[in-house]
Enzyme design. Structure first.
Site, PDB file in Angstrom:
ATOM      1  N   CYS A   2       0.880  -1.175   0.000  1.00  0.00           N
ATOM      2  CA  CYS A   2       0.000   0.000   0.000  1.00  0.00           C
ATOM      3  C   CYS A   2       0.913   1.219   0.000  1.00  0.00           C
ATOM      4  CB  CYS A   2      -0.904  -0.005   1.231  1.00  0.00           C
ATOM      5  SG  CYS A   2      -2.055   1.379   1.294  1.00  0.00           S
ATOM      6  N   GLU A 111      -3.720   0.953  -6.162  1.00  0.00           N
ATOM      7  CA  GLU A 111      -2.802  -0.108  -6.577  1.00  0.00           C
ATOM      8  C   GLU A 111      -2.592   0.023  -8.077  1.00  0.00           C
ATOM      9  OE1 GLU A 111      -1.007  -1.742  -4.779  1.00  0.00           O
ATOM     10  OE2 GLU A 111      -1.996  -2.332  -2.910  1.00  0.00           O
TER      11      GLU A 111
END
Length: 240
Positions: A2, A111
């Site tokens: 992340c 992402e």
């Protein structure tokens, strides 16, 4: 992993959402649609109020955990995520995992997906925005730490944090091989309690980020540049 996320709620909004008090003299952080490592972000931490009660507090912290023993803060640039599989044994994280767990509030995170090409070339990575299907606030599992230079005993404490990740495997495919771990509301008090707890008990509280509970859509590559910021970054490409 992340590596970017969005956090746009005010401190008061987060105080209400997490049943937390506001740390004294903390400045209000502006909405950030492109939260990146080394930036300052809101964080929910726990403090013992009594023998059985854990109080929650919204503070401001820097993304990238700096261990208390570090010689300088630059190590935090490499500590934005902590692998859940080894967090209890890594010197950089094990103390924080034992006593300084935290919640990282987020509207959603990004992402980058790189689709395989038939000709063997490497196409550009496509950013996706991943957010709760119910438009609520994500409670990312995190750790926090306090640090200041050893040669500056009067310096203010620097509060830093990291986000826990796990392997991202699901029947619907995946955008990345790692995903952040989440917490449900009923797990907040136990996770934030600074008292040491068995590793197995703590990990029973954590929920992997899965497509069933989250929505994802492609967004503009403008998010690739940390200098870009604004609600247009999370807008679906189809809406452009």
């Amino acid at each position: 992993m992340c590596g970017r996320y969005a956090t746009t709620r005010t401190s008061s909004d987060l105080s209400d959402a997490f049943g937390a008090s506001l740390a004294a003299a903390e400045p209000e952080i502006a909405a950030d649609y492109n939260m990146a490592p080394t930036k300052r972000a809101p964080l929910v931490i726990g403090r013992r109020v009594g023998e059985q009660e854990v109080g929650r507090e919204v503070v401001t912290a820097t993304w990238g955990l700096v261990p208390s023993w570090a010689k300088d803060r630059s190590i935090g640039n490499r500590m934005i995520n902590a692998r859940s599989e080894t967090v209890h044994e890594k010197p950089s994280f094990r103390r924080a995992f034992a006593q300084r767990r935290a919640i990282v509030p987020a509207d959603g995170y990004y992402e980058w997906y790189q689709a395989p090409a038939e000709d063997g070339s490497k196409p550009a990575k496509q950013p996706f925005y991943i957010t709760p299907a119910d438009h609520g606030v994500l409670a990312l599992a995190g750790l926090h730490e306090f640090w200041k230079p050893r040669d500056e005993p009067d310096a203010e404490w620097l509060v830093t944090f990291t986000i826990l990740t796990t392997s991202a495997e699901d029947a619907s495919g995946r955008l990345h091989d790692r995903a952040p771990l989440l917490l449900e509301a009923e797990a907040f008090d136990t996770w934030l309690d600074p008292a040491p707890r068995p590793r197995e008990e703590l990990f029973e509280l954590l929920v992997p980020a899965t497509p069933g509970r989250l929505d994802a859509w492609p967004v503009s590559t403008a998010v690739n540049n940390v200098r870009n910021n604004g609600p247009e970054l999370i807008r679906p490409l189809a809406a452009e």
